[in-house]
Motif scaffolding. Structure first.
Motif, PDB file in Angstrom:
ATOM      1  N   GLU A 186      -3.306   8.494   9.838  1.00 59.22           N
ATOM      2  CA  GLU A 186      -4.421   7.616  10.468  1.00 59.22           C
ATOM      3  C   GLU A 186      -5.531   7.756   9.719  1.00 59.22           C
ATOM      4  O   GLU A 186      -6.384   7.051   9.570  1.00 59.22           O
ATOM      5  CB  GLU A 186      -4.567   7.638  11.940  1.00 59.22           C
ATOM      6  N   TYR A 229       0.694  -1.293   0.009  1.00 64.68           N
ATOM      7  CA  TYR A 229      -0.029   0.097   0.011  1.00 64.68           C
ATOM      8  C   TYR A 229       0.792   1.051   0.017  1.00 64.68           C
ATOM      9  O   TYR A 229       0.475   2.423  -0.456  1.00 64.68           O
ATOM     10  CB  TYR A 229      -0.914  -0.001   1.106  1.00 64.68           C
ATOM     11  N   ALA A 275      -3.958  -1.360   9.338  1.00 61.00           N
ATOM     12  CA  ALA A 275      -5.408  -1.582   9.130  1.00 61.00           C
ATOM     13  C   ALA A 275      -5.864  -3.006   9.164  1.00 61.00           C
ATOM     14  O   ALA A 275      -5.223  -3.581   8.570  1.00 61.00           O
ATOM     15  CB  ALA A 275      -5.989  -0.689   8.011  1.00 61.00           C
ATOM     16  N   ARG A 306       0.982   7.676   4.711  1.00 64.85           N
ATOM     17  CA  ARG A 306      -0.129   7.757   5.299  1.00 64.85           C
ATOM     18  C   ARG A 306      -0.357   8.463   6.629  1.00 64.85           C
ATOM     19  O   ARG A 306       0.426   7.810   7.488  1.00 64.85           O
ATOM     20  CB  ARG A 306      -0.952   6.464   4.684  1.00 64.85           C
ATOM     21  N   VAL A 361      -7.543   0.840  13.070  1.00 68.80           N
ATOM     22  CA  VAL A 361      -6.332   1.170  12.760  1.00 68.80           C
ATOM     23  C   VAL A 361      -5.314   1.427  13.757  1.00 68.80           C
ATOM     24  O   VAL A 361      -5.955   2.250  14.720  1.00 68.80           O
ATOM     25  CB  VAL A 361      -6.428   2.377  11.800  1.00 68.80           C
ATOM     26  N   MET A 418      -5.506   6.027   6.212  1.00 64.08           N
ATOM     27  CA  MET A 418      -6.014   4.738   6.464  1.00 64.08           C
ATOM     28  C   MET A 418      -7.411   4.308   6.865  1.00 64.08           C
ATOM     29  O   MET A 418      -8.043   3.647   6.004  1.00 64.08           O
ATOM     30  CB  MET A 418      -5.317   4.191   7.628  1.00 64.08           C
ATOM     31  N   ASN A 457       1.067   0.561   6.196  1.00 64.41           N
ATOM     32  CA  ASN A 457       1.555   1.543   5.367  1.00 64.41           C
ATOM     33  C   ASN A 457       2.566   2.401   6.230  1.00 64.41           C
ATOM     34  O   ASN A 457       2.121   2.564   7.407  1.00 64.41           O
ATOM     35  CB  ASN A 457       0.417   2.408   4.921  1.00 64.41           C
TER      36      ASN A 457
END
Length: 344
Positions: free
Chosen positions: A307, A254, A338, A305, A327, A310, A283
């Motif tokens: 939170e 991801y 996640a 990323r 998450v 996600m 991620n």
């Protein structure tokens, strides 16, 4: 879907950069000149330390810190324009003596973040000979780069995956089926008690890189592991042919997928779960403190990323009434996870 891995368009920094929103640098002209001047000073100071034969681990440690400071305060468009400035500086040659940095920058397999690079990050026995043959400077640099926060997080991620597999196998028994997407060399399987004790029906390891698939097939011959040559596109178009699984995971993929592709893949993976099955994706998190060095001297760009990012993938992919979702950060807070559990 530019970032779908089809076995032909392998991940490169250029390809990933093309999926990220970029403004025009002329909108940041003055900011760029200021940042470039600061970067040149950082690189010059580093060059002086090299010429003075300072400790390599201390040199790279300072450089990481300064690059992170610059990376964290400039606009992404400005930072993107600074990367070639660093990569064209003469000190690059020095840092390429580090086996980890060298493999990442030169990309012998043609793309970023390949399984051999992860072996350097894991300090895996398969790269011990390569590390041993590095120069003294290279070994000293590697003693530091292998322990930067993102590398520590990668090793934590590997061990977390092993725990998930073993826990799910304990709960579900010997009919447990697992799917790893973008499996790399499947190093998490080396530590799995469930696999060693024969308590898995199958552990499908899917990867786009034929070298990785071949290595998995060799190393895990005679076990429940099945190595399959395939990609994101394989899952999206033919996932139903792979069967149903108790646990599906994508641990490093991801980092390279735009939101829309990530959502489509997540939806497909959830369809491949048995009742009460679990899907996990990971991620790297925003604010990873070695991103500046990784994107310049390692030429390794990731899509970091938050939170919220996600959760946006999760919420766009599922009916929250039909799943349990969470998450969370990994132990050193440089990787986000996640986990989605499908209700029976």
């Amino acid at each position: 879907m530019q970032t779908v891995l089809d076995g032909k368009s392998l991940i490169t920094a250029e390809m990933l950069a093309g999926t990220l929103p970029r403004g025009k640098l002329e909108h940041h002209g003055e900011a760029f000149e200021t940042a470039r001047a600061e970067l040149v000073l950082i690189l010059h100071a580093t060059q002086q330390q090299i010429e003075q034969d300072k400790n390599p681990a201390e040199i790279v440690g300072r450089l990481l810190s300064f690059l992170n400071g610059l990376h964290s305060k400039v606009h992404p468009d400005v930072w993107h324009a600074l990367i070639p400035v660093a990569q064209n500086h003469p000190i690059l040659k020095y840092f390429l003596e580090d086996p980890l940095t060298h493999w990442s920058f030169t990309k012998p397999r043609g793309y970023s973040g390949d399984a051999q690079l992860l072996d350097y990050i894991y300090c895996d026995p398969h790269v011990a000979e390569s590390v041993a043959s590095a120069s003294e400077v290279g070994k000293a640099l590697y003693s530091h780069t292998q322990n930067v926060p993102s590398c520590v997080a990668a090793r934590e991620r590997r061990d977390l995956l092993t725990r998930y597999v073993d826990q799910i196998a304990t709960k579900n028994g010997p009919e447990t089926e697992v799917l790893a997407i973008a499996a790399g060399h499947l190093r998490e399987a080396n530590r799995s008690v469930a696999l060693a004790e024969g308590r898995l029906k199958r552990w499908v390891a899917l990867d786009q890189d034929p070298q990785s698939v071949g290595l998995i097939a060799r190393d895990f011959q005679g076990t429940a592991v099945e190595a399959i040559d395939g990609s994101v596109r394989t899952v999206l178009t033919r996932g139903h042919k792979l069967g149903k699984f108790d646990f599906v995971y994508a641990s490093g993929l991801y980092d390279y997928l735009a939101h829309n592709v990530a959502v489509k893949l997540t939806k497909t993976c959830l369809q491949m779960l048995k009742p009460n099955g679990t899907f996990l994706f990971a991620n790297y998190a925003e604010g990873t403190p070695d991103a500046g060095y990784r994107e310049t001297f390692m030429d390794w760009v990731l899509l970091l990323r938050s939170e919220v990012d996600m959760w946006n993938i999760v919420n766009a992919s599922v009916d929250r009434n039909a799943v349990e979702a969470q998450v969370f950060f990994g132990e050193n807070r440089n990787v986000l996870y996640a986990v989605i559990e499908k209700r029976g």
